[in-house]
Design an enzyme around this catalytic site. Structure first.
Site, short mmCIF file in Angstrom:
data_model
loop_
_atom_site.label_atom_id
_atom_site.label_comp_id
_atom_site.label_asym_id
_atom_site.label_seq_id
_atom_site.Cartn_x
_atom_site.Cartn_y
_atom_site.Cartn_z
N HIS A 35 28.21 33.58 25.07
CA HIS A 35 26.91 33.00 24.79
C HIS A 35 26.56 31.98 25.85
CE1 HIS A 35 29.98 30.57 22.74
NE2 HIS A 35 29.24 29.54 23.07
N CYS B 57 31.38 21.91 21.01
CA CYS B 57 31.82 22.72 22.14
C CYS B 57 30.83 22.53 23.28
CB CYS B 57 31.94 24.20 21.74
SG CYS B 57 30.37 25.02 21.36
#
Length: 720
Positions: free
Chosen positions: A65, A239
């Site tokens: 992603h 993250c």
């Protein structure tokens, strides 16, 4: 979420052997629908995100992603790869591949939907249904949340029958529809409670049930009688991209806590922003878990409690172990005080050596300094380009400015750039200290950096000041203070005391030796001629090309930029050699894929087209996809070429005042023609070596081109 994924974005028979091929295949579906405008640019963004941290998850899941300017609408594509694709997960290849594409300015609502998907991936029923469905439309509806897993399997008799047959085949160890042929990867349902999708009652990852402790129901944990409050944990997950792993770790921790009878409240610090946990919830918590790969924001809220600090993937893969660990710390009375938050970017992890910690602290300072370098350096270079080098003597534009005079505009650019450049050393020192001690280190770090400028200790003084400030703050934090003073420690006491100590040491103890050392380095650079200059160029070229944008590359670049703060003829030569060598790796890969394309895969040939622009722009990272695929041939080749370019640039006495820009700042380079010759020579040498080494492969090894041809003719491969 139904507008983010449709049946056209689903491939239930994804024929890809590598994660790059899988990403390209799914991205092509996005481009066909107009969701991606520049395929290569988008894939480069995906690869850059993948380079930060592998996106493979236990349980057979790959979730590449990124956020990209080449994406028009938030989009999700799904592929099912029966043969499995390696995404770097500890338990092996992934058969469920989700490619998430978010625009650079994606709104919060869409990112919230993406976080919902990430949480659903922790549901075994959800992943099992995706493995079973034979219909792209059903898979799209399941992912979008329009139907539940049970509905996906039992929608109608035909679908249910096909799904049952699929599940029967994989559970029997056969490839679906091909009796007797065992698949290369067994889905998680066949492997049994694998990875984070293990049944909630298990409470732990496979093989670590003993570590996770006994399974209890909420409110009745071990040692707790009826009516006693359960153990309470607050957690923060984050993250680098803030789209997937952040929310998957949260879901995993919550499920493991429920299984262990522990109350878990999670704050997800993702791309969509974050909502702080209720202060009352934090206050009542018995322990804290940080599962993060970027700094935790407002970390001081959690001080004074037992704390476990790990990377985000640990929160996904072993949540029960983390909960057990924080309970053990609480039982021992082990807490963190107000002044000891975990350093930024995991720089102070207890299980890391001092060399690793030092590198991370220094890189923290460099990463915050580089934007000042880029802005200030380019503005200074533009000022020189417009007004000439005599612009350095211009009066302040606040006093004299003629709207129609180009020299006034040149002076404006130069003076703005000069002010931006004046922050380099304080920012470097401040954020080195920040990397060591978090926010309490900022004030003494900036003060120490400013003193380094005042006493002419330069770049070396900034490095030492940052490390010194961080060390002083960490030492102060070890002192036990009464609870009533803890609130003002990071705001008043620590900045005051640490600034005094750092200022005293910089002014009166180590400042003068550092200034002499800095002056000696400057004199050495100015005196470099002949063989000495060439040797330095070779060393800098090797460093720039060894890790392609990594720590060693940044050390060489920072060394060059540090010299620009007090530019001399020697430091300008160093800057020229560093930028020239840094352009070689991507340019060499672009040339090699153009000259001998059959030695490279289709994906690499496509990356080679983008590498022309990346190399010309001094983006060394453009060669990373090639080095990752074949490091033993690519890295030595580009290092040789970089060394050639660095040596030639020094030998030609090329100079450069701009810290970035590639070929676009060639007019600002001393001896520009010879500078281009140096870059061309290194590029040709590296490309030639890559082609030679790849061409020397044994004939028994199938070439990338042959592999692609074989993939199109499976019957021929089977016969061989």
């Amino acid at each position: 979420m139904s507008d983010m994924i449709t049946a056209d974005l689903v491939d239930l028979d994804l024929a890809a052997a590598t994660k790059d091929e899988a990403a390209r295949s799914l991205a092509e579906r996005m481009r066909a629908l107009g969701r991606v405008t520049d395929l290569d640019g988008f894939l480069a963004d995906v690869a850059a995100r993948e380079a930060q941290m592998p996106t493979g998850l236990d349980g057979g899941i790959g979730i590449p992603h990124c956020r990209s300017t080449h994406v028009t609408d938030p989009t999700l594509a799904f592929g099912r790869a029966p043969s499995g694709i390696d995404f770097g997960a500890p338990d092996g290849p992934a058969d469920l591949i989700f490619l998430i594409a978010a625009p650079a300015g994606a709104d919060d609502a869409h990112l919230t939907i993406l976080s919902s998907l990430a949480r659903r991936l922790m549901n075994e029923d959800f992943t099992s249904a995706l493995r079973a469905t034979p219909s792209p439309a059903t898979a799209a509806a399941l992912i979008s949340g329009d139907i539940e897993p049970a509905e996906a399997v039992a929608g109608d008799a035909e679908t249910a029958g096909a799904a049952t047959a699929y599940a029967t085949d994989v559970l029997a160890g056969q490839e679906p529809g091909k009796p007797g042929v065992k698949p290369a990867l067994e889905p998680a349902a066949a492997r049994g409670a694998g990875g984070p999708a293990a049944p909630a009652g298990a409470g732990a990852e496979p093989g670590d049930a003993a570590v996770g402790g006994p399974v209890v129901s909420p409110g009745s944990g071990d040692g707790q009688g009826q009516g006693e409050k359960p153990f309470r944990v607050v957690a923060v997950t984050s993250c680098p991209t803030g789209i997937a792993h952040t929310y998957m770790a949260a879901e995993s921790l919550e499920k493991a806590g429920h299984a262990a009878g522990v109350e878990v409240a999670v704050e997800t610090q993702g791309s969509a922003g974050f909502t702080r946990l209720d202060p009352a919830v934090v206050e009542a918590a018995d322990g804290v878990i940080f599962a993060h790969d970027v700094p935790v924001r407002d970390k001081e809220r959690f001080a004074g409690k037992p704390t476990v600090d790990v990377g985000v993937k640990a929160g996904i893969n072993r949540p029960a172990e983390l909960i057990a660990e924080v309970r053990e710390k609480a039982a021992r009375g082990e807490v963190t005080d107000t002044a000891r938050p975990t350093p930024v970017e995991r720089g102070g992890a207890a299980d890391e050596g001092y060399g690793t910690k030092l590198r991370k602290w220094l890189m923290s300072g460099v990463s915050y300094m580089i934007p000042f370098v880029a802005a200030g350096g380019l503005l200074i270079a533009l000022g020189f380009a417009i007004g000439g080098y005599e612009i350095t003597g211009a009066k302040s534009v606040a006093e004299v400015f003629a709207w129609g005079d180009h020299t006034s505009w040149a002076a404006l650019l130069f003076q703005i750039g000069g002010l931006a450049f004046s922050f380099l050393i304080p920012v470097l020192a401040g954020y080195i200290a920040y990397g060591m001690a978090d926010r309490p280190g900022l004030v003494p770090g900036f003060v120490g950096g400013a003193i380094a400028i005042t006493i002419k200790a330069g770049f070396l003084g900034g490095l030492v000041a940052g490390l010194l400030a961080g060390a002083v703050v960490l030492a102060i934090q070890k002192v036990r203070v009464p609870a009533v003073l803890r609130g003002i420690m990071p705001v008043v006491v620590i900045p005051l005391i640490s600034s005094v100590i750092v200022g005293f040491l910089m002014f009166l103890v180590i400042g003068e030796p550092l200034a002499r050392l800095q002056q000696g380095l400057t004199d050495w650079l100015n005196g470099l001629t002949g063989a000495n200059a060439i040797i330095l160029g070779v060393i800098l070229g090797l460093m720039m090309c060894f890790d392609l944008g990594g720590p060693l590359n940044k050390v060489a670049y920072t060394f060059a930029v540090g010299g620009l703060a007090n530019a001399t003829d020697g430091s300008l030569k160093v800057m020229a050699a560093v930028m020239a060598a840094g352009m070689v790796p991507p340019l060499a890969m672009a040339l090699a894929t153009t000259v001998r394309g059959k030695l490279f895969t289709k994906a690499e040939r496509e990356n080679g087209k983008a590498a022309w622009v990346l190399g010309a722009s001094f983006i060394t990272e453009g060669a990373i996809p090639f080095a990752a695929a074949d490091p033993l041939r690519v890295i030595p080749s580009v290092m040789v070429g970089g060394a050639v370019t660095g040596a030639l640039s020094m030998a030609f006495e090329c100079t450069l005042r701009a810290p970035h820009g590639g070929i676009f700042v060639v007019p600002l380079i001393g001896n520009p023609f010879l500078y281009l010759v140096a870059i061309l020579a290194g590029t040709v040498v590296s490309a030639g070596l890559v082609i030679l080494l790849k061409g020397m492969r044994k004939t028994s090894v199938v070439s990338p081109a042959a592999q692609e041809a074989a993939a199109e003719k499976p019957t021929v491969v089977a016969a061989v």
